[in-house]
Scaffold this motif. Structure first.
Motif, PDB file in Angstrom:
ATOM      1  N   GLU A   1      -3.167  13.655  -1.320  1.00 44.18           N
ATOM      2  CA  GLU A   1      -3.366  12.856  -0.110  1.00 44.18           C
ATOM      3  C   GLU A   1      -4.588  11.958  -0.235  1.00 44.18           C
ATOM      4  O   GLU A   1      -4.550  10.781   0.156  1.00 44.18           O
ATOM      5  CB  GLU A   1      -3.505  13.767   1.115  1.00 44.18           C
ATOM      6  N   ILE A   2      -5.660  12.500  -0.792  1.00 44.80           N
ATOM      7  CA  ILE A   2      -6.867  11.692  -1.017  1.00 44.80           C
ATOM      8  C   ILE A   2      -6.559  10.557  -1.984  1.00 44.80           C
ATOM      9  O   ILE A   2      -6.932   9.392  -1.760  1.00 44.80           O
ATOM     10  CB  ILE A   2      -8.006  12.569  -1.556  1.00 44.80           C
TER      11      ILE A   2
ATOM     12  N   MET B   1      -0.978  11.037   4.303  1.00 39.19           N
ATOM     13  CA  MET B   1      -1.987  10.060   3.894  1.00 39.19           C
ATOM     14  C   MET B   1      -2.882   9.705   5.086  1.00 39.19           C
ATOM     15  O   MET B   1      -2.404   9.620   6.219  1.00 39.19           O
ATOM     16  CB  MET B   1      -1.302   8.800   3.357  1.00 39.19           C
ATOM     17  N   ILE B   2      -4.166   9.525   4.818  1.00 45.02           N
ATOM     18  CA  ILE B   2      -5.092   9.117   5.862  1.00 45.02           C
ATOM     19  C   ILE B   2      -4.917   7.618   6.104  1.00 45.02           C
ATOM     20  O   ILE B   2      -4.952   6.824   5.164  1.00 45.02           O
ATOM     21  CB  ILE B   2      -6.551   9.408   5.457  1.00 45.02           C
ATOM     22  N   GLU B   3      -4.734   7.239   7.343  1.00 41.21           N
ATOM     23  CA  GLU B   3      -4.532   5.831   7.661  1.00 41.21           C
ATOM     24  C   GLU B   3      -5.785   5.024   7.296  1.00 41.21           C
ATOM     25  O   GLU B   3      -6.903   5.472   7.543  1.00 41.21           O
ATOM     26  CB  GLU B   3      -4.219   5.662   9.144  1.00 41.21           C
ATOM     27  N   PRO B   4      -5.604   3.841   6.720  1.00 44.03           N
ATOM     28  CA  PRO B   4      -6.753   3.045   6.288  1.00 44.03           C
ATOM     29  C   PRO B   4      -7.766   2.775   7.381  1.00 44.03           C
ATOM     30  O   PRO B   4      -8.981   2.856   7.153  1.00 44.03           O
ATOM     31  CB  PRO B   4      -6.100   1.754   5.789  1.00 44.03           C
TER      32      PRO B   4
ATOM     33  N   GLU C   1      -3.690   9.081  -2.664  1.00 43.54           N
ATOM     34  CA  GLU C   1      -2.835   8.077  -2.042  1.00 43.54           C
ATOM     35  C   GLU C   1      -3.616   7.237  -1.041  1.00 43.54           C
ATOM     36  O   GLU C   1      -3.430   6.016  -0.955  1.00 43.54           O
ATOM     37  CB  GLU C   1      -1.648   8.755  -1.352  1.00 43.54           C
ATOM     38  N   SER C   2      -4.513   7.890  -0.306  1.00 46.45           N
ATOM     39  CA  SER C   2      -5.282   7.184   0.717  1.00 46.45           C
ATOM     40  C   SER C   2      -6.220   6.160   0.098  1.00 46.45           C
ATOM     41  O   SER C   2      -6.309   5.015   0.569  1.00 46.45           O
ATOM     42  CB  SER C   2      -6.084   8.192   1.552  1.00 46.45           C
ATOM     43  N   TYR C   3      -6.903   6.548  -0.967  1.00 42.30           N
ATOM     44  CA  TYR C   3      -7.849   5.626  -1.588  1.00 42.30           C
ATOM     45  C   TYR C   3      -7.139   4.561  -2.419  1.00 42.30           C
ATOM     46  O   TYR C   3      -7.642   3.444  -2.545  1.00 42.30           O
ATOM     47  CB  TYR C   3      -8.865   6.401  -2.430  1.00 42.30           C
TER      48      TYR C   3
ATOM     49  N   LEU D   1      -9.825   5.860   7.955  1.00 42.20           N
ATOM     50  CA  LEU D   1     -10.711   6.122   6.822  1.00 42.20           C
ATOM     51  C   LEU D   1     -11.915   5.173   6.836  1.00 42.20           C
ATOM     52  O   LEU D   1     -13.066   5.590   6.675  1.00 42.20           O
ATOM     53  CB  LEU D   1      -9.918   5.968   5.526  1.00 42.20           C
TER      54      LEU D   1
ATOM     55  N   GLN E   1      -4.396   3.184  -1.470  1.00 40.92           N
ATOM     56  CA  GLN E   1      -4.031   2.178  -0.479  1.00 40.92           C
ATOM     57  C   GLN E   1      -5.250   1.330  -0.101  1.00 40.92           C
ATOM     58  O   GLN E   1      -5.140   0.111   0.048  1.00 40.92           O
ATOM     59  CB  GLN E   1      -3.436   2.820   0.769  1.00 40.92           C
TER      60      GLN E   1
END
Length: 222
Positions: A113-114, A1-4, A116-118, A7, A120
């Motif tokens: 991954e996208i 996951m990309i960290e908030p 989950e990242s969005y 991002l 969050q």
């Protein structure tokens, strides 16, 4: 996951992520960049008739996960016949390869991954969905990121005709009423052009972006 934090910093700097064919994450900063100037947003005549019928109810952030999942399942592609012709010509000149295969991909730049990242970012209050509901069911919508007075449109979908367009109109109305300064659409398509979408240089975009993200604006709430 990309960290908030990563991002959000990317958006503040004018770059955004997309999932590549091998599931890796690429970061993009198009030049030119597409925006819809909020003061010049155009509602096509046929869509105006649909709006007057009030076929859809607009809701905000009631089912973000369902919206992003629906966007991820879209089977259409940004590679239209004009794009294919252009890159075919480049292929004939020896520069481009296999554009047809890319156009036939049924996967999407929105991978797990996208998503989950969005999701969050949504939980943190930065990612939002604008939803068009008809007869108690989600008919279409869009999602994007709000940072200061900038809104970054990510993707849209529809299950019923015109539902995503109605959601876009609702988005613009909301951004105008809350005095947002920038609606970023990343790349320009014929679909967005009908609403007043334009291309501007990256440098021009970054100047608009720097001032927009510093504005004290909120997307959520009454």
């Amino acid at each position: 996951m990309i960290e908030p934090d990563l991002l959000l910093q990317g958006y503040r700097l004018g770059v955004f992520p997309m999932a590549m064919e091998d599931d890796s994450i690429g970061w993009f900063s198009p030049d030119p960049r597409a925006i819809i100037p909020l003061e010049h947003f155009h509602v096509p005549h046929a869509l105006g008739r649909v709006l007057r019928k009030q076929l859809f109810e607009i809701k905000i952030d009631t089912c973000f996960s369902e919206v992003i999942e629906a966007c991820a399942k879209r089977e259409d592609t940004w590679i239209n016949p004009e794009i294919m012709e252009s890159y075919t010509q480049l292929h004939q000149l020896g520069y481009a390869h296999s554009v047809e295969a890319c156009a036939k991909r049924e996967d999407t730049w929105i991978n797990l991954e996208i998503m989950e990242s969005y999701t969050q970012l949504h939980q943190l209050g930065y990612a939002h969905s604008v939803e068009a509901w008809g007869e108690g069911k989600l008919a279409g919508g869009l999602y994007g990121i709000a940072v200061g007075g900038a809104f970054f449109g990510e993707s849209m979908f529809h299950r019923e005709r015109d539902a995503s367009k109605v959601a876009l109109v609702a988005l613009v109305q909301r951004l105008r009423s809350r005095r947002f300064a920038l609606l970023d659409t990343q790349w320009l398509t014929p679909h967005l052009q009908q609403f007043g979408g334009i291309e501007i240089s990256r440098n021009h975009y970054l100047r608009l972006l720097r001032s927009a993200v510093e504005l004290p604006r909120t997307f959520s709430g009454d």
